[in-house]
Design an enzyme around this catalytic site. Sequence first.
Site, mmCIF file in Angstrom:
data_model
loop_
_atom_site.group_PDB
_atom_site.id
_atom_site.type_symbol
_atom_site.label_atom_id
_atom_site.label_comp_id
_atom_site.label_asym_id
_atom_site.label_seq_id
_atom_site.Cartn_x
_atom_site.Cartn_y
_atom_site.Cartn_z
ATOM 1 N N CYS A 96 -4.899 -39.354 38.208
ATOM 2 C CA CYS A 96 -5.364 -37.968 38.261
ATOM 3 C C CYS A 96 -5.035 -37.421 39.651
ATOM 4 O O CYS A 96 -4.147 -37.927 40.324
ATOM 5 C CB CYS A 96 -6.852 -37.861 37.923
ATOM 6 S SG CYS A 96 -7.983 -38.577 39.126
ATOM 7 N N THR A 97 -5.763 -36.415 40.089
ATOM 8 C CA THR A 97 -5.461 -35.784 41.371
ATOM 9 C C THR A 97 -6.013 -36.589 42.543
ATOM 10 O O THR A 97 -5.266 -37.098 43.367
ATOM 11 C CB THR A 97 -6.010 -34.340 41.414
ATOM 12 O OG1 THR A 97 -5.504 -33.618 40.291
ATOM 13 C CG2 THR A 97 -5.596 -33.642 42.707
ATOM 14 N N ARG A 134 -11.678 -38.208 37.176
ATOM 15 C CA ARG A 134 -11.116 -38.489 35.859
ATOM 16 C C ARG A 134 -10.521 -39.886 35.718
ATOM 17 O O ARG A 134 -10.848 -40.604 34.762
ATOM 18 C CB ARG A 134 -10.051 -37.451 35.492
ATOM 19 C CG ARG A 134 -10.634 -36.085 35.236
ATOM 20 C CD ARG A 134 -9.552 -35.051 35.066
ATOM 21 N NE ARG A 134 -8.934 -34.763 36.367
ATOM 22 C CZ ARG A 134 -7.944 -33.924 36.553
ATOM 23 N NH1 ARG A 134 -7.407 -33.297 35.515
ATOM 24 N NH2 ARG A 134 -7.471 -33.693 37.753
ATOM 25 N N ASP A 180 -10.283 -31.081 34.717
ATOM 26 C CA ASP A 180 -10.776 -31.561 36.008
ATOM 27 C C ASP A 180 -12.185 -31.016 36.244
ATOM 28 O O ASP A 180 -12.376 -29.811 36.354
ATOM 29 C CB ASP A 180 -9.846 -31.093 37.123
ATOM 30 C CG ASP A 180 -10.168 -31.718 38.470
ATOM 31 O OD1 ASP A 180 -11.167 -32.468 38.572
ATOM 32 O OD2 ASP A 180 -9.416 -31.459 39.424
ATOM 33 N N ASN A 215 -8.386 -39.234 42.329
ATOM 34 C CA ASN A 215 -8.849 -40.589 42.002
ATOM 35 C C ASN A 215 -10.321 -40.779 42.352
ATOM 36 O O ASN A 215 -10.742 -41.844 42.766
ATOM 37 C CB ASN A 215 -7.957 -41.649 42.677
ATOM 38 C CG ASN A 215 -8.194 -43.051 42.167
ATOM 39 O OD1 ASN A 215 -8.220 -43.997 42.954
ATOM 40 N ND2 ASN A 215 -8.368 -43.226 40.883
ATOM 41 N N THR A 216 -11.094 -39.698 42.155
ATOM 42 C CA THR A 216 -12.539 -39.799 42.374
ATOM 43 C C THR A 216 -13.332 -39.365 41.139
ATOM 44 O O THR A 216 -14.552 -39.503 41.125
ATOM 45 C CB THR A 216 -12.996 -38.941 43.578
ATOM 46 O OG1 THR A 216 -12.674 -37.573 43.335
ATOM 47 C CG2 THR A 216 -12.356 -39.428 44.870
#
Length: 152
Positions: A8-9, A14, A121, A11-12
């Site tokens: 994902c964007t 999704r 998101d 990594n905290t």
Amino acid sequence: MFNILLICTGNTCRSPMAQALLADIWQKGPRKKQLNLISAGVFTFDDMPASAEAIQVMQESNIDISGHRSKQVTEELLASADLILTMTESHRQRILEMFPEYAAVIHTITAYIGHDDEVADPFGRGLAAYYDTLEQLEAIMDQLVDKLEDEM
């Protein structure tokens, strides 16, 4: 061992949620193969914790991601993966711009199971958005497990 990289964007949210859900479902049934699951982000710093909201909604599903630490996507991670699943088409495109040689193994997670939506998101959109993302990921994981079992 079959290696899956979830992206994902940051990594905290999704991708760690997806990683933990897939691991939980996979471990509950008799499987032909073992999975090695890793998650990473296309725009992140290493060693950031999962968001508090992601930790909370996952805990309510009896899954603990409090020990998760973010990783930046690297060529080494990509090379180690048998399958790379992104949360959105823009994530897939970003990786393909940097590493076009992985085109054969990189898919959006939804396209891989035959859908054309993306995983929304939840970051910065409040706790309700995290519940929505969790619900979406749960539906995806059921279909993903079926597809993985058929193909492995």
